[in-house]
Motif scaffolding. Structure first.
Motif, PDB file in Angstrom:
ATOM      1  N   PHE A   1       0.916  -1.256   0.156  1.00  0.00           N
ATOM      2  CA  PHE A   1      -0.100   0.135  -0.038  1.00  0.00           C
ATOM      3  C   PHE A   1       0.901   1.337  -0.060  1.00  0.00           C
ATOM      4  O   PHE A   1       0.294   2.127  -0.433  1.00  0.00           O
ATOM      5  N   ARG A   2       2.182   1.021   0.362  1.00  0.00           N
ATOM      6  CA  ARG A   2       2.931   2.339   0.253  1.00  0.00           C
ATOM      7  C   ARG A   2       4.355   2.173  -0.336  1.00  0.00           C
ATOM      8  O   ARG A   2       5.353   2.122   0.126  1.00  0.00           O
ATOM      9  N   LEU A   3       3.959   1.632  -1.583  1.00  0.00           N
ATOM     10  CA  LEU A   3       5.548   1.534  -2.282  1.00  0.00           C
ATOM     11  C   LEU A   3       5.943   2.805  -2.605  1.00  0.00           C
ATOM     12  O   LEU A   3       7.264   2.912  -2.942  1.00  0.00           O
ATOM     13  N   LYS A   4       5.435   4.089  -2.278  1.00  0.00           N
ATOM     14  CA  LYS A   4       5.988   5.399  -2.210  1.00  0.00           C
ATOM     15  C   LYS A   4       5.727   5.745  -0.630  1.00  0.00           C
ATOM     16  O   LYS A   4       4.959   5.045   0.009  1.00  0.00           O
ATOM     17  N   LEU A   5       6.930   6.438  -0.212  1.00  0.00           N
ATOM     18  CA  LEU A   5       6.774   6.708   1.011  1.00  0.00           C
ATOM     19  C   LEU A   5       6.972   5.174   2.118  1.00  0.00           C
ATOM     20  O   LEU A   5       6.464   5.399   3.276  1.00  0.00           O
ATOM     21  N   ARG A   6       7.729   4.581   1.577  1.00  0.00           N
ATOM     22  CA  ARG A   6       7.907   3.309   2.450  1.00  0.00           C
ATOM     23  C   ARG A   6       8.493   3.620   3.979  1.00  0.00           C
ATOM     24  O   ARG A   6       8.171   3.080   4.793  1.00  0.00           O
ATOM     25  N   ALA A   7       9.399   4.498   4.023  1.00  0.00           N
ATOM     26  CA  ALA A   7      10.271   4.555   5.084  1.00  0.00           C
ATOM     27  C   ALA A   7       9.706   5.586   6.092  1.00  0.00           C
ATOM     28  O   ALA A   7       9.993   5.994   7.408  1.00  0.00           O
ATOM     29  N   ALA A   8       8.714   6.333   5.500  1.00  0.00           N
ATOM     30  CA  ALA A   8       8.218   7.537   6.265  1.00  0.00           C
ATOM     31  C   ALA A   8       7.278   7.235   7.468  1.00  0.00           C
ATOM     32  O   ALA A   8       6.327   6.373   7.360  1.00  0.00           O
ATOM     33  N   PRO A   9       7.125   7.976   8.555  1.00  0.00           N
ATOM     34  CA  PRO A   9       6.187   7.487   9.691  1.00  0.00           C
ATOM     35  C   PRO A   9       4.916   7.983   9.093  1.00  0.00           C
ATOM     36  O   PRO A   9       4.696   9.488   8.719  1.00  0.00           O
TER      37      PRO A   9
END
Length: 130
Positions: free
Chosen positions: A55-63
């Motif tokens: 669901f988060r292929l972008k922004l994987r590392a962001a909280p």
């Protein structure tokens, strides 16, 4: 290149580490091939240790915090808000536990995006099988 509403009572803001969505219960972690439908480019293989990351292929590392918009046995839609990084709304259609269609859109670092993927599970990470 490869780029990403009905159950109101279940829709609630919650931390990103929330329970597994119904649509994703049969979807296993492992090696996944992600391909842009209609693109002549080869699929990109990724080891996905937690299927929630699809669901988060972008922004994987962001909280991020998440808001579940739809959670049915075959379709899940989730909106993630990631302060200082952006937001993403992703819908996953589970055709089979090994074949998914992912549609994702949002804003990352001030830039809009809209991606679509076909995802196929290849097996366990680090090798072939299952």
């Amino acid at each position: 290149m490869i780029a990403a509403l009905a159950c109101a009572s279940a829709a609630m803001a919650q931390p990103a580490a929330a329970p597994t969505l119904r649509a994703m219960r049969a979807v296993a972690p492992g090696q996944w091939a992600l391909r842009d439908p209609g693109s002549p480019e080869a699929a990109r293989n990724s080891c996905i240790a937690d299927t929630a990351m699809l669901f988060r292929l972008k922004l994987r590392a962001a909280p991020c915090s998440r808001f579940v918009i739809e959670d049915t046995p075959r379709i899940a839609t989730v909106h993630y808000t990631c302060p200082g990084s952006g937001h993403v709304r992703t819908t996953i259609h589970v055709d089979t536990p090994r074949a998914l269609r992912i549609e994702s859109e949002g804003i990352v670092d001030g830039m809009p995006f809209a991606d679509a993927y076909e995802a196929r599970r290849l097996g366990a990470c680090g090798g072939r099988g299952r």
